[in-house]
Design a protein around this motif. Sequence first.
Motif, PDB file in Angstrom:
ATOM      1  N   ILE A 127       4.790  -7.548 -10.482  1.00 24.68           N
ATOM      2  CA  ILE A 127       4.438  -7.714  -9.232  1.00 24.68           C
ATOM      3  C   ILE A 127       4.820  -8.800  -8.837  1.00 24.68           C
ATOM      4  CG2 ILE A 127       2.054  -7.915  -7.550  1.00 24.68           C
ATOM      5  CD1 ILE A 127       0.883  -5.836  -9.723  1.00 24.68           C
ATOM      6  N   LYS A 128       4.972  -9.282  -7.817  1.00 27.92           N
ATOM      7  CA  LYS A 128       5.386 -10.355  -7.463  1.00 27.92           C
ATOM      8  C   LYS A 128       4.712 -11.138  -6.157  1.00 27.92           C
ATOM      9  CE  LYS A 128       9.824  -9.198  -8.772  1.00 27.92           C
ATOM     10  NZ  LYS A 128      11.560  -8.949  -8.852  1.00 27.92           N
ATOM     11  N   SER A 129       4.607  -9.933  -5.444  1.00 28.88           N
ATOM     12  CA  SER A 129       3.878 -10.536  -4.656  1.00 28.88           C
ATOM     13  C   SER A 129       1.735 -10.725  -4.101  1.00 28.88           C
ATOM     14  CB  SER A 129       4.035  -9.488  -2.965  1.00 28.88           C
ATOM     15  OG  SER A 129       3.039  -9.904  -2.495  1.00 28.88           O
ATOM     16  N   PHE A 130       1.785 -12.023  -4.600  1.00 27.51           N
ATOM     17  CA  PHE A 130       0.722 -12.639  -5.311  1.00 27.51           C
ATOM     18  C   PHE A 130       0.532 -13.773  -4.772  1.00 27.51           C
ATOM     19  CE2 PHE A 130       2.945 -14.588  -8.729  1.00 27.51           C
ATOM     20  CZ  PHE A 130       2.508 -16.138  -8.410  1.00 27.51           C
ATOM     21  N   SER A 131      -0.855 -14.685  -4.390  1.00 25.20           N
ATOM     22  CA  SER A 131      -1.212 -15.639  -3.497  1.00 25.20           C
ATOM     23  C   SER A 131      -2.828 -16.166  -4.767  1.00 25.20           C
ATOM     24  CB  SER A 131      -1.623 -14.871  -2.138  1.00 25.20           C
ATOM     25  OG  SER A 131      -2.123 -16.525  -1.855  1.00 25.20           O
ATOM     26  N   ILE A 132      -3.020 -17.622  -4.412  1.00 24.86           N
ATOM     27  CA  ILE A 132      -3.826 -17.093  -5.218  1.00 24.86           C
ATOM     28  C   ILE A 132      -4.913 -18.292  -4.538  1.00 24.86           C
ATOM     29  CG2 ILE A 132      -4.615 -19.778  -7.366  1.00 24.86           C
ATOM     30  CD1 ILE A 132      -2.229 -19.092  -8.787  1.00 24.86           C
ATOM     31  N   VAL A 133      -6.264 -18.044  -4.149  1.00 23.35           N
ATOM     32  CA  VAL A 133      -7.029 -18.671  -2.871  1.00 23.35           C
ATOM     33  C   VAL A 133      -8.065 -19.355  -3.345  1.00 23.35           C
ATOM     34  CG1 VAL A 133      -7.807 -17.361  -0.447  1.00 23.35           C
ATOM     35  CG2 VAL A 133      -5.986 -17.200  -1.900  1.00 23.35           C
ATOM     36  N   ASP A 134      -8.363 -20.850  -3.082  1.00 28.34           N
ATOM     37  CA  ASP A 134      -9.630 -21.558  -3.823  1.00 28.34           C
ATOM     38  C   ASP A 134     -10.663 -21.305  -2.220  1.00 28.34           C
ATOM     39  OD1 ASP A 134      -8.643 -23.015  -1.845  1.00 28.34           O
ATOM     40  OD2 ASP A 134      -9.136 -24.917  -2.848  1.00 28.34           O
ATOM     41  N   TYR A 135     -10.771 -20.245  -1.830  1.00 28.64           N
ATOM     42  CA  TYR A 135     -12.560 -20.034  -1.062  1.00 28.64           C
ATOM     43  C   TYR A 135     -12.711 -18.867  -1.547  1.00 28.64           C
ATOM     44  CZ  TYR A 135     -14.291 -19.667   3.641  1.00 28.64           C
ATOM     45  OH  TYR A 135     -15.645 -18.372   4.387  1.00 28.64           O
ATOM     46  N   TYR A 136     -13.893 -18.683  -0.907  1.00 29.81           N
ATOM     47  CA  TYR A 136     -14.736 -17.592  -1.227  1.00 29.81           C
ATOM     48  C   TYR A 136     -15.448 -17.167  -0.370  1.00 29.81           C
ATOM     49  CZ  TYR A 136     -14.456 -16.501  -6.436  1.00 29.81           C
ATOM     50  OH  TYR A 136     -13.827 -16.858  -7.535  1.00 29.81           O
ATOM     51  N   THR A 137     -16.038 -16.052  -0.239  1.00 28.92           N
ATOM     52  CA  THR A 137     -16.579 -15.669   0.758  1.00 28.92           C
ATOM     53  C   THR A 137     -18.307 -16.012   0.730  1.00 28.92           C
ATOM     54  OG1 THR A 137     -16.687 -13.307   0.439  1.00 28.92           O
ATOM     55  CG2 THR A 137     -14.564 -14.375   1.872  1.00 28.92           C
ATOM     56  N   PRO A 138     -19.335 -15.720   1.337  1.00 32.15           N
ATOM     57  CA  PRO A 138     -20.709 -15.485   0.902  1.00 32.15           C
ATOM     58  C   PRO A 138     -20.845 -14.982   1.293  1.00 32.15           C
ATOM     59  CG  PRO A 138     -20.223 -16.341   3.359  1.00 32.15           C
ATOM     60  CD  PRO A 138     -19.417 -15.973   2.716  1.00 32.15           C
ATOM     61  N   GLU A 139     -20.492 -13.049   1.119  1.00 31.32           N
ATOM     62  CA  GLU A 139     -20.536 -11.233   0.194  1.00 31.32           C
ATOM     63  C   GLU A 139     -19.449 -12.020  -1.474  1.00 31.32           C
ATOM     64  OE1 GLU A 139     -18.778 -11.982   3.257  1.00 31.32           O
ATOM     65  OE2 GLU A 139     -20.289 -11.337   4.818  1.00 31.32           O
ATOM     66  N   LEU A 193      -0.993  -2.032 -13.346  1.00 30.63           N
ATOM     67  CA  LEU A 193       0.400  -0.937 -13.346  1.00 30.63           C
ATOM     68  C   LEU A 193      -0.514   0.674 -12.307  1.00 30.63           C
ATOM     69  CD1 LEU A 193       0.450  -1.199 -17.098  1.00 30.63           C
ATOM     70  CD2 LEU A 193       3.027  -1.347 -15.072  1.00 30.63           C
ATOM     71  N   ASP A 194      -1.202   1.104 -13.178  1.00 30.10           N
ATOM     72  CA  ASP A 194      -1.988   1.432 -11.495  1.00 30.10           C
ATOM     73  C   ASP A 194      -1.854   1.835 -10.497  1.00 30.10           C
ATOM     74  OD1 ASP A 194      -1.879   3.081 -14.223  1.00 30.10           O
ATOM     75  OD2 ASP A 194      -4.584   2.811 -14.376  1.00 30.10           O
ATOM     76  N   LYS A 195      -3.021   0.409 -10.087  1.00 26.74           N
ATOM     77  CA  LYS A 195      -2.655   0.133  -8.326  1.00 26.74           C
ATOM     78  C   LYS A 195      -1.593  -0.105  -7.610  1.00 26.74           C
ATOM     79  CE  LYS A 195      -7.558  -0.181  -8.428  1.00 26.74           C
ATOM     80  NZ  LYS A 195      -7.549   1.229  -7.799  1.00 26.74           N
ATOM     81  N   ASN A 196       0.033  -0.478  -8.577  1.00 22.14           N
ATOM     82  CA  ASN A 196       1.275  -0.757  -8.358  1.00 22.14           C
ATOM     83  C   ASN A 196       1.508   0.276  -8.268  1.00 22.14           C
ATOM     84  OD1 ASN A 196       2.753  -2.597  -7.198  1.00 22.14           O
ATOM     85  ND2 ASN A 196       3.686  -2.454  -9.306  1.00 22.14           N
ATOM     86  N   ARG A 197       1.608   0.786  -9.175  1.00 20.77           N
ATOM     87  CA  ARG A 197       2.335   2.670  -8.650  1.00 20.77           C
ATOM     88  C   ARG A 197       1.641   3.907  -7.625  1.00 20.77           C
ATOM     89  NH1 ARG A 197      -0.154   6.789  -9.377  1.00 20.77           N
ATOM     90  NH2 ARG A 197      -1.620   6.081 -12.222  1.00 20.77           N
ATOM     91  N   LYS A 198       0.083   3.024  -7.049  1.00 18.97           N
ATOM     92  CA  LYS A 198      -0.061   3.461  -6.300  1.00 18.97           C
ATOM     93  C   LYS A 198      -0.137   3.502  -4.998  1.00 18.97           C
ATOM     94  CE  LYS A 198      -4.184   5.798  -8.488  1.00 18.97           C
ATOM     95  NZ  LYS A 198      -6.295   5.312  -8.470  1.00 18.97           N
ATOM     96  N   VAL A 199       0.478   1.975  -4.826  1.00 20.91           N
ATOM     97  CA  VAL A 199       0.640   1.183  -3.536  1.00 20.91           C
ATOM     98  C   VAL A 199       1.924   1.577  -3.500  1.00 20.91           C
ATOM     99  CG1 VAL A 199       1.320  -0.824  -2.778  1.00 20.91           C
ATOM    100  CG2 VAL A 199      -0.938  -0.625  -3.446  1.00 20.91           C
ATOM    101  N   HIS A 200       3.061   2.328  -4.734  1.00 14.78           N
ATOM    102  CA  HIS A 200       3.860   2.663  -4.118  1.00 14.78           C
ATOM    103  C   HIS A 200       4.222   3.545  -3.277  1.00 14.78           C
ATOM    104  CE1 HIS A 200       6.681  -0.494  -5.527  1.00 14.78           C
ATOM    105  NE2 HIS A 200       6.172  -1.456  -6.338  1.00 14.78           N
ATOM    106  N   GLU A 201       3.331   4.494  -4.189  1.00 19.06           N
ATOM    107  CA  GLU A 201       3.295   5.901  -3.531  1.00 19.06           C
ATOM    108  C   GLU A 201       3.274   6.069  -2.222  1.00 19.06           C
ATOM    109  OE1 GLU A 201       0.417   8.085  -6.233  1.00 19.06           O
ATOM    110  OE2 GLU A 201       2.160   7.835  -7.863  1.00 19.06           O
ATOM    111  N   TYR A 202       2.024   5.313  -1.718  1.00 19.17           N
ATOM    112  CA  TYR A 202       1.612   4.933  -0.611  1.00 19.17           C
ATOM    113  C   TYR A 202       2.656   4.350   0.697  1.00 19.17           C
ATOM    114  CZ  TYR A 202      -1.091   3.165   3.360  1.00 19.17           C
ATOM    115  OH  TYR A 202      -1.286   2.692   4.349  1.00 19.17           O
ATOM    116  N   SER A 203       3.046   3.264   0.150  1.00 20.46           N
ATOM    117  CA  SER A 203       4.307   3.088   0.687  1.00 20.46           C
ATOM    118  C   SER A 203       5.613   3.785   0.552  1.00 20.46           C
ATOM    119  CB  SER A 203       5.116   1.668   0.359  1.00 20.46           C
ATOM    120  OG  SER A 203       3.450   0.757   0.167  1.00 20.46           O
ATOM    121  N   ALA A 204       5.777   5.030   0.023  1.00 21.82           N
ATOM    122  CA  ALA A 204       7.231   5.950   0.485  1.00 21.82           C
ATOM    123  C   ALA A 204       6.750   6.893   0.862  1.00 21.82           C
ATOM    124  CB  ALA A 204       7.077   6.436  -1.165  1.00 21.82           C
ATOM    125  N   ASN A 205       5.317   6.819   0.971  1.00 21.44           N
ATOM    126  CA  ASN A 205       5.200   7.936   2.380  1.00 21.44           C
ATOM    127  C   ASN A 205       4.525   7.577   3.875  1.00 21.44           C
ATOM    128  OD1 ASN A 205       4.153  10.174   0.196  1.00 21.44           O
ATOM    129  ND2 ASN A 205       2.027   9.489  -0.174  1.00 21.44           N
TER     130      ASN A 205
END
Length: 176
Positions: free
Chosen positions: A156-168, A109-121
């Motif tokens: 949140i409607k935009s998501f993806s499930i990825v089965d690949y991990y980077t070495p980091e 919820l916090d991240k989505n709110r912050k991203v909406h504020e960022y997108s509005a700017n």
Amino acid sequence: MENLSKKVRSKKLNTRVDLTAMVSVSFLLIIFFMVTIELAKPKMMNYYLPNCYDEVHDIGCNKPDENRILTLLLDENDKMISYMGILESPIQMPKQIKYGKSGIRQELLDKNRKVHEYSANMGRPQIGVTVIIKPSNKCNFKNLVDILDELQITGIKSFSIVDYYTPEETKLLALK
């Protein structure tokens, strides 16, 4: 001779078929097939694809803004690590989060709110956070379903499930 003049007629029997049992069986078969067809329909969540809002197609769809990306790494024993942006230069440093209302749900919820504020700017208030879910091979299925439920609850409607991990990311999971 009298008997010979009278013809012997056979007695005609009334032939009548009772279809009551056949009608009952027909209705039972119709109900059975209707129920099995309804149960055979797949039940699943809606799948939403991210929209391309940018005028330049290559930048908008293939190279998303790292300020809008939240990555969740799922591992065994209900371990979950989240970070914002790209791991080499994260906007939010990786941190371990717990499942539940006060843990991952509040974070989403916090991240989505912050991203909406960022997108509005930036002139596009309709764009929210994009969550990348990366379950490890040791992660149980319940944890993945819990994350999908939290995404549904938070809207949140935009998501993806990825089965690949980077070495980091593999090193990050091994450290904590």
